[in-house]
Design a protein around this motif. Structure first.
Motif, PDB file in Angstrom:
ATOM      1  N   UNK A 172      46.137  75.465 -43.431  1.00  0.00           N
ATOM      2  CA  UNK A 172      47.537  75.594 -43.846  1.00  0.00           C
ATOM      3  C   UNK A 172      48.396  74.545 -43.142  1.00  0.00           C
ATOM      4  N   UNK A 173      47.845  73.320 -43.005  1.00  0.00           N
ATOM      5  CA  UNK A 173      48.502  72.170 -42.393  1.00  0.00           C
ATOM      6  C   UNK A 173      48.821  72.359 -40.907  1.00  0.00           C
ATOM      7  N   UNK A 174      48.149  73.280 -40.251  1.00  0.00           N
ATOM      8  CA  UNK A 174      48.335  73.525 -38.822  1.00  0.00           C
ATOM      9  C   UNK A 174      47.032  73.264 -38.087  1.00  0.00           C
ATOM     10  N   UNK A 175      47.141  72.756 -36.861  1.00  0.00           N
ATOM     11  CA  UNK A 175      45.946  72.421 -36.074  1.00  0.00           C
ATOM     12  C   UNK A 175      45.680  73.413 -34.943  1.00  0.00           C
ATOM     13  N   UNK A 176      46.446  74.511 -34.894  1.00  0.00           N
ATOM     14  CA  UNK A 176      46.222  75.544 -33.891  1.00  0.00           C
ATOM     15  C   UNK A 176      46.216  76.905 -34.580  1.00  0.00           C
ATOM     16  N   UNK A 177      45.577  77.862 -33.946  1.00  0.00           N
ATOM     17  CA  UNK A 177      45.537  79.213 -34.485  1.00  0.00           C
ATOM     18  C   UNK A 177      45.287  80.216 -33.370  1.00  0.00           C
ATOM     19  N   UNK A 178      45.641  81.466 -33.616  1.00  0.00           N
ATOM     20  CA  UNK A 178      45.470  82.543 -32.642  1.00  0.00           C
ATOM     21  C   UNK A 178      44.285  83.396 -33.096  1.00  0.00           C
ATOM     22  N   UNK A 179      43.271  83.511 -32.247  1.00  0.00           N
ATOM     23  CA  UNK A 179      42.062  84.250 -32.579  1.00  0.00           C
ATOM     24  C   UNK A 179      42.075  85.651 -31.975  1.00  0.00           C
ATOM     25  N   UNK A 180      41.614  86.624 -32.765  1.00  0.00           N
ATOM     26  CA  UNK A 180      41.443  87.997 -32.299  1.00  0.00           C
ATOM     27  C   UNK A 180      40.116  88.513 -32.836  1.00  0.00           C
ATOM     28  N   UNK A 181      39.352  89.199 -31.966  1.00  0.00           N
ATOM     29  CA  UNK A 181      38.062  89.779 -32.373  1.00  0.00           C
ATOM     30  C   UNK A 181      38.184  91.295 -32.322  1.00  0.00           C
ATOM     31  N   UNK A 182      37.838  91.950 -33.432  1.00  0.00           N
ATOM     32  CA  UNK A 182      37.834  93.411 -33.509  1.00  0.00           C
ATOM     33  C   UNK A 182      36.383  93.881 -33.564  1.00  0.00           C
ATOM     34  N   UNK A 183      36.015  94.823 -32.705  1.00  0.00           N
ATOM     35  CA  UNK A 183      34.679  95.415 -32.721  1.00  0.00           C
ATOM     36  C   UNK A 183      34.869  96.902 -32.979  1.00  0.00           C
ATOM     37  N   UNK A 184      34.127  97.436 -33.967  1.00  0.00           N
ATOM     38  CA  UNK A 184      34.319  98.832 -34.353  1.00  0.00           C
ATOM     39  C   UNK A 184      33.049  99.404 -34.964  1.00  0.00           C
ATOM     40  N   UNK A 185      32.940 100.729 -34.887  1.00  0.00           N
ATOM     41  CA  UNK A 185      31.865 101.466 -35.547  1.00  0.00           C
ATOM     42  C   UNK A 185      32.459 102.043 -36.816  1.00  0.00           C
ATOM     43  N   UNK A 186      31.760 101.863 -37.940  1.00  0.00           N
ATOM     44  CA  UNK A 186      32.343 102.291 -39.211  1.00  0.00           C
ATOM     45  C   UNK A 186      31.269 102.462 -40.265  1.00  0.00           C
ATOM     46  N   UNK A 187      31.560 103.290 -41.277  1.00  0.00           N
ATOM     47  CA  UNK A 187      30.690 103.324 -42.450  1.00  0.00           C
ATOM     48  C   UNK A 187      30.848 102.012 -43.220  1.00  0.00           C
ATOM     49  N   UNK A 188      29.830 101.621 -43.949  1.00  0.00           N
ATOM     50  CA  UNK A 188      29.834 100.331 -44.636  1.00  0.00           C
ATOM     51  C   UNK A 188      30.992 100.184 -45.623  1.00  0.00           C
ATOM     52  N   UNK A 189      31.401 101.266 -46.265  1.00  0.00           N
ATOM     53  CA  UNK A 189      32.473 101.200 -47.258  1.00  0.00           C
ATOM     54  C   UNK A 189      33.816 100.831 -46.629  1.00  0.00           C
ATOM     55  N   UNK A 190      33.984 101.082 -45.352  1.00  0.00           N
ATOM     56  CA  UNK A 190      35.240 100.769 -44.685  1.00  0.00           C
ATOM     57  C   UNK A 190      35.508  99.275 -44.663  1.00  0.00           C
ATOM     58  N   UNK A 191      34.474  98.456 -44.561  1.00  0.00           N
ATOM     59  CA  UNK A 191      34.639  97.013 -44.459  1.00  0.00           C
ATOM     60  C   UNK A 191      35.364  96.462 -45.687  1.00  0.00           C
ATOM     61  N   UNK A 192      35.038  96.947 -46.864  1.00  0.00           N
ATOM     62  CA  UNK A 192      35.698  96.478 -48.083  1.00  0.00           C
ATOM     63  C   UNK A 192      37.187  96.789 -48.047  1.00  0.00           C
ATOM     64  N   UNK A 193      37.554  97.976 -47.605  1.00  0.00           N
ATOM     65  CA  UNK A 193      38.968  98.359 -47.515  1.00  0.00           C
ATOM     66  C   UNK A 193      39.685  97.532 -46.448  1.00  0.00           C
ATOM     67  N   UNK A 194      39.045  97.305 -45.313  1.00  0.00           N
ATOM     68  CA  UNK A 194      39.646  96.505 -44.254  1.00  0.00           C
ATOM     69  C   UNK A 194      39.880  95.073 -44.735  1.00  0.00           C
ATOM     70  N   UNK A 195      38.880  94.489 -45.376  1.00  0.00           N
ATOM     71  CA  UNK A 195      39.017  93.113 -45.863  1.00  0.00           C
ATOM     72  C   UNK A 195      40.068  93.009 -46.961  1.00  0.00           C
ATOM     73  N   UNK A 196      40.209  94.030 -47.780  1.00  0.00           N
ATOM     74  CA  UNK A 196      41.267  94.035 -48.797  1.00  0.00           C
ATOM     75  C   UNK A 196      42.635  93.979 -48.123  1.00  0.00           C
ATOM     76  N   UNK A 197      42.806  94.775 -47.074  1.00  0.00           N
ATOM     77  CA  UNK A 197      44.072  94.768 -46.337  1.00  0.00           C
ATOM     78  C   UNK A 197      44.308  93.430 -45.638  1.00  0.00           C
ATOM     79  N   UNK A 198      43.259  92.824 -45.118  1.00  0.00           N
ATOM     80  CA  UNK A 198      43.392  91.516 -44.467  1.00  0.00           C
ATOM     81  C   UNK A 198      43.848  90.473 -45.473  1.00  0.00           C
TER      82      UNK A 198
END
Length: 102
Positions: A53-79
């Protein structure tokens, strides 16, 4: 439940309050869908190898979680619909969350 990791690249132009608001919203989605947050790891502001997006810096965050597989689709939709998140990747770390017996 499986163990997942999601790495987020956030806009460097976001204020600390906006970043926390985005992360709190994602943690809420994880917990609402039956997941358990294990870790929120702030890597901080980093230089990027190429412009995003024409920027050379970014802020990184790592999320680690236990979840059912179906949750990932909902999380990625929100992202995808959240402004301020440039890129993300989700990886399955383990088939079974720690402490579970099959």
């Amino acid at each position: 439940m499986r163990k997942f990791e999601t790495l987020l690249l956030l806009s460097p132009e976001l204020s600390a309050e906006n970043r926390e608001g985005i992360l709190n919203a994602l943690v809420t989605v994880i917990e609402r869908e039956g997941g358990v947050m294990t870790e929120v790891d702030h890597w901080g502001m980093r230089d990027l190898a190429y412009p995003v997006h024409k920027l050379m810096r970014g802020y990184y965050v790592r999320l680690v979680y236990d979840a059912p597989a179906a949750l990932v689709a909902e999380l990625e939709r929100n992202i995808r619909i959240t402004d301020g998140i440039f890129k993300f990747v989700t990886v399955k770390l383990a088939d079974e969350a720690a402490g579970e017996v099959a």
